[in-house]
Design an enzyme around this catalytic site. Structure first.
Site, PDB file in Angstrom:
ATOM      1  N   TRP A 106      22.179  -2.534  16.487  1.00 13.13           N
ATOM      2  CA  TRP A 106      21.929  -1.382  16.572  1.00 13.13           C
ATOM      3  C   TRP A 106      23.401  -0.759  16.961  1.00 13.13           C
ATOM      4  CZ3 TRP A 106      20.175   2.117  20.816  1.00 13.13           C
ATOM      5  CH2 TRP A 106      20.314   1.479  22.182  1.00 13.13           C
ATOM      6  N   ASP A 107      24.535  -1.709  17.461  1.00 15.27           N
ATOM      7  CA  ASP A 107      25.547  -1.052  17.849  1.00 15.27           C
ATOM      8  C   ASP A 107      26.422  -0.234  17.044  1.00 15.27           C
ATOM      9  OD1 ASP A 107      24.666  -3.437  18.991  1.00 15.27           O
ATOM     10  OD2 ASP A 107      26.289  -3.800  20.278  1.00 15.27           O
ATOM     11  N   GLU A 133      16.344  -4.281  27.229  1.00 17.21           N
ATOM     12  CA  GLU A 133      15.730  -5.660  26.712  1.00 17.21           C
ATOM     13  C   GLU A 133      15.115  -6.464  27.885  1.00 17.21           C
ATOM     14  OE1 GLU A 133      19.070  -7.847  24.757  1.00 17.21           O
ATOM     15  OE2 GLU A 133      18.738  -6.741  23.287  1.00 17.21           O
ATOM     16  N   LYS A 179      17.627  -3.216  31.672  1.00 14.70           N
ATOM     17  CA  LYS A 179      19.053  -3.720  31.666  1.00 14.70           C
ATOM     18  C   LYS A 179      19.987  -2.642  31.426  1.00 14.70           C
ATOM     19  CE  LYS A 179      21.029  -7.204  28.454  1.00 14.70           C
ATOM     20  NZ  LYS A 179      20.839  -7.740  27.066  1.00 14.70           N
ATOM     21  N   GLN A 180      19.630  -1.687  30.591  1.00 17.30           N
ATOM     22  CA  GLN A 180      20.703  -0.800  29.961  1.00 17.30           C
ATOM     23  C   GLN A 180      19.793   0.581  29.836  1.00 17.30           C
ATOM     24  OE1 GLN A 180      20.235  -3.369  26.645  1.00 17.30           O
ATOM     25  NE2 GLN A 180      21.377  -1.872  25.541  1.00 17.30           N
TER      26      GLN A 180
HETATM   27  C1  BGC Z   1      22.320  -5.185  24.347  1.00 16.74           C
HETATM   28  C2  BGC Z   1      21.825  -4.654  23.183  1.00 16.74           C
HETATM   29  C3  BGC Z   1      23.177  -4.898  21.934  1.00 16.74           C
HETATM   30  C4  BGC Z   1      23.462  -6.430  21.866  1.00 16.74           C
HETATM   31  C5  BGC Z   1      24.673  -6.674  21.012  1.00 16.74           C
HETATM   32  C6  BGC Z   1      22.517  -6.817  24.170  1.00 16.74           C
HETATM   33  O1  BGC Z   1      23.064  -7.181  25.210  1.00 16.74           O
HETATM   34  O2  BGC Z   1      21.071  -5.347  25.050  1.00 16.74           O
HETATM   35  O3  BGC Z   1      21.443  -3.449  23.109  1.00 16.74           O
HETATM   36  O4  BGC Z   1      22.795  -4.437  20.707  1.00 16.74           O
HETATM   37  O5  BGC Z   1      23.723  -6.674  23.273  1.00 16.74           O
HETATM   38  O6  BGC Z   1      25.808  -5.894  21.518  1.00 16.74           O
END
Ligand code: BGC
Length: 796
Positions: free
Chosen positions: A355-356, A494, A614-615
């Site tokens: 989704w980046d 995540e 995590k984020q």
């Molecule tokens: C993040 C995701 C991201 C992915 C690729 C993961 O560590 O949690 O949000 O899409 O990395 O960058």
């Protein structure tokens, strides 16, 4: 003084080589090559990876009794491979040599990597070696390497071995090394002329042919030198063994021009024929360089960005823009490619597309919308696969994969290795259905910025409607609540893969997902009204979308459940029941706790038990939607968000987030920018340093973090300027940190090339001359008309 156009490294540092290789990658959106020294082979220090956009291959392995399949972006033959030796001595090896001086620099303006070293060998001979390389932005199939050797205090026999090495595998990422990584099979080698060689390989499952041809010449004193040429033809390694007499203080320059074509290229007959046909047409290194620099000059005009008093920040932002444009560029437009999360810079996440793009497209939309359009078409072509995925999961519409590769099926690994515990674990992160929200949001934003109705008619509307349809079908009615709910998904965080005891099953009513699902459903309905009657009618018929279903969307968009606790938005239903983590104790015990999930699993615990993210997850809402928009969307859902709830929500999650993804700093600086400059600034610095300082400790070497790179540019571009494009107007609400001096950047809007200049006390917009229709610029309630060639300014 910091030169804001050059990234420099002084001294050789084997420990740091991986990070430098990733950060010194040169590429053009079609192909990219890590900044590994030309004379090294892959080992624990060096990794000369080359990747082609969209070139994937699938391999199978048996792990713990299960067959797992992974699709990876393929490491292509190493075209750099060039070594030297003197008087029959050992081949030069930087890790054994006595290094007298070492200097490496990446010229950001010209996208040229230069490495200069002075070395002394065992016999006491001193040689200086200067290596320059580029991957042409002008001719996307051309790469060039130039190495100048100066025998400082000796004369003797210089031997150079310059080859194309097809014996490479995908071995960069340690965690993946237990899995297969051999993707290439040799097709043939050839020596079509004394100076040139050809290597043709094919990916062993996806059957994509890749042809590389190299022309190697030696020059001295401005004249071509004809060395003694031997041919190296050893399996998948082909090239030249050159021997010549070198004289004290007389430079000898090797030029290696390489062409690359693949079976996925448009407008070719077959890769090998093209690689050979183009090789003699390319001229010398400096000819290629001139055109390459011109192409970059044009790009830098479009991506112009400057900050008066802060060269260090500008340099990092330019480095980020450079890597963005080396990963996707105008050269990608005709290719069927998406944006790999880690660039074309390494093998982490196997080159997959996540989704980046949500963090990346805003930078492209405002400068090269044709590129965003092409990257969105990558998604469009995979709509049929996304429909099948939705159907197989018992839903309708389109369910885009969390990780996307060649054909759009789910590429998320089924098992992943926790390097802390050594355990192979099931990976349920594909439950992040919110990836479809990102696709829909990106379609909508692209349309808002460009007004590209043809795109909407032919591709965008269909994607939006099919994604809306998915949300309309995954949402189920909860009688007790009298609301719709979405169960068994994962939000952007995540860590939370499920509830304690049900770790693989997802969580319910992720606030980000539900609020944005309502947003998507409404945009789907709105899109229908934007289409001309005939196209609308055709699309509704083609998708078999009937009134009843559209009415259901309206109801769901009004009645989706959003969890709250203590007056703040809950990340998901039941979040409030989780345990608080003793953050200080963990920080004390482990230092870096960004990957708390791995730490806790290794302790036989699970992060699912804790209020620990995590984020940014719920805070993504404040990132994507302005406070007004969020209030409106929540209001539509029947929830009220009082103003004081916003800072409370931000702080609540700020205290409970480990920032294990580089995306987290982007979102946090964004959401804090308006209210708490100091804290926001800490995250801005983190975002700027994510890769240059490798803040995660080792991940940059495996590939840059493209969303964080583009997202940091977007912080300066949109967040600090308050730039918004809505209702056919350009809005500016600057929150610019005054001590930084003035910031200037270029964008394109509705055909106008614009330069925006923001000072502490004033903002100005200058339009380039032309014949476009005037636009309206709004700053803090004041509206001004801007005509081509004119300038508007607003005191702050
Ligand atoms: C993040 C995701 C991201 C992915 C690729 C993961 O560590 O949690 O949000 O899409 O990395 O960058």
């Amino acid at each position: 003084m910091t030169d804001p156009w050059v990234v420099r490294y002084e001294g050789y540092d084997a420990q740091d080589e991986g990070r430098r290789e990733a950060l010194c990658t040169v590429g053009n959106g079609y192909i990219a090559t890590r900044g590994a020294a030309a004379d090294c082979a892959a080992d624990d220090t060096h990794y000369p990876g080359t990747y082609g956009a969209g070139l994937f291959n699938r391999l199978e392995d048996r792990i713990e009794g299960r067959t797992v399949e992974n699709e990876s972006m393929v490491n292509l033959p190493n075209w750099l491979a060039t070594r030297f030796r003197i008087d029959g001595g050992p081949w030069f090896d930087i890790d054994r040599a006595e290094i007298l001086a070492y200097h490496q620099e990446l010229d950001l303006r010209r996208a040229v990597l230069t490495r200069w070293l002075r070395v002394r060998d065992e016999a006491g001979r001193t040689t200086s070696v200067t290596e320059r390389r580029l991957v042409s932005m002008d001719v996307k199939h051309a790469c060039a390497l130039e190495i100048t050797y100066v025998p400082e205090d000796w004369s003797g026999r210089l031997e150079i071995r310059s080859v194309l090495d097809g014996t490479v595998g995908n071995t960069l990422v340690k965690r993946y090394r237990a899995l297969s990584g051999d993707h290439l099979a040799l097709v043939r080698t050839a020596v079509p002329s004394p100076e040139s060689v050809l290597l043709e390989v094919v990916t062993n499952r996806s059957a994509i042919r890749v042809a590389m041809a190299a022309r190697t010449e030696v020059w001295g004193n401005g004249r071509r030198i004809e060395p003694q040429r031997g041919i190296v033809d050893e399996g998948a390694v082909v090239g030249h063994h050159l021997t010549l007499d070198a004289h004290r203080s007389v430079p000898v320059t090797l030029e290696k021009i390489v062409t690359v074509f693949t079976g996925r290229d448009p407008a070719i007959s077959e890769p090998a024929a093209e690689a050979l046909a183009w090789l003699p047409r390319l001229g010398r290194f400096d000819d290629l360089l001139e055109r390459h620099v011109l192409a970059w000059e044009h790009l830098w005009e479009r991506f112009h960005l400057d900050i008066d008093s802060d060269g260090a920040t500008v340099r990092i932002l330019r480095l980020h823009l450079l890597h963005l444009l080396q990963s996707v560029s105008l050269n990608s437009v005709d290719l069927d490619v998406g944006v790999p999360a880690r660039g074309l810079h390494g093998e982490a996440y196997r080159g997959h597309i996540f989704w980046d793009e949500l963090f990346i497209f805003p930078v492209l939309n405002l400068r090269v919308p044709i590129l965003t359009r092409s990257l969105l078409r990558y998604r469009y072509r995979r709509l049929p696969e996304a429909r099948v995925a939705a159907r197989e999961a018992g839903h309708s519409g389109a369910m885009f994969p969390w990780q996307s590769g060649s054909d759009g099926r789910e590429e998320n690994q089924s098992l992943h290795l926790n390097p802390v515990s050594g355990h192979w674990l099931p990976d349920p992160t594909a439950r992040q259905r919110h990836v479809g929200i990102a696709v829909a949001y990106n379609v909508w934003q692209y349309y808002q910025v460009t007004d590209d109705r043809e795109f909407l008619i032919h591709y965008g509307a269909e994607m939006l409607l099919e994604i809306a349809r998915f949300w309309g079908s995954i949402a189920t009615y909860d009688r007790a609540r009298g609301r719709y709910v979405i169960r068994g998904v994962m939000g952007p965080d995540e860590f939370h893969t499920g509830y304690p005891g049900h770790e693989q099953e997802g969580i319910d009513n992720n606030a980000y997902t539900n609020v944005m699902a309502s947003w998507v459903l409404r945009r789907g309905l709105e899109t229908l009204h934007l289409l001309p009657a005939q196209e609308r009618h055709e699309l509704l018929e083609r998708l078999d979308l009937r009134r009843q279903e559209l009415e259901r969307w309206e109801v769901i968009a009004r009645t989706l459940f959003v969890p709250f606790h203590d007056g703040i938005i809950s990340q998901f239903e039941g979040y409030d029941d989780l345990l608080e983590l003793d953050w200080d104790a963990y920080r004390q015990k482990y230092g870096n706790i960004r990957r708390l999930d791995r730490i806790l699993e290794a302790e036989n615990d699970t992060v699912n038990r804790y209020k620990a993210s995590k984020q940014a997850d719920a805070l993504m809402l404040f990132y994507l939607l302005s406070a007004d928009e969020l209030r409106e969307v929540l209001g539509h859902l029947g929830y009220r968000l009082p103003p004081e709830a916003i800072p409370r929500t931000i702080h609540y999650y700020l205290d409970r987030t480990s920032h294990g993804s580089t995306l987290s700093a982007i979102v946090h600086s964004w959401v804090l920018a308006r209210s708490e400059r100091g804290r926001a600034q800490e995250f801005v610095i983190e975002a700027l340093e994510s890769d240059v300082a490798d803040i995660q400790g080792g991940t940059t070497a495996e590939g840059i973090h493209l969303a964080s790179m583009a997202g940091s540019v977007d912080l300066f571009q949109r967040c600090f300027s308050g730039l918004e494009l809505r209702q056919d107007r350009l809005y500016l609400t600057p929150y610019w940190p005054e001590p930084l001096g003035a910031m200037e950047f270029a964008i394109r809007y509705r055909g106008h090339p614009l330069t925006l200049r923001i000072h502490g006390d004033c903002v100005e917009v200058q339009a380039a001359p032309g014949r476009q229709r005037p636009i309206e610029v709004v700053c803090r309630g004041e509206v001004a008309e801007l005509r081509p060639g004119a300038r508007v300014g607003f005191p702050l």
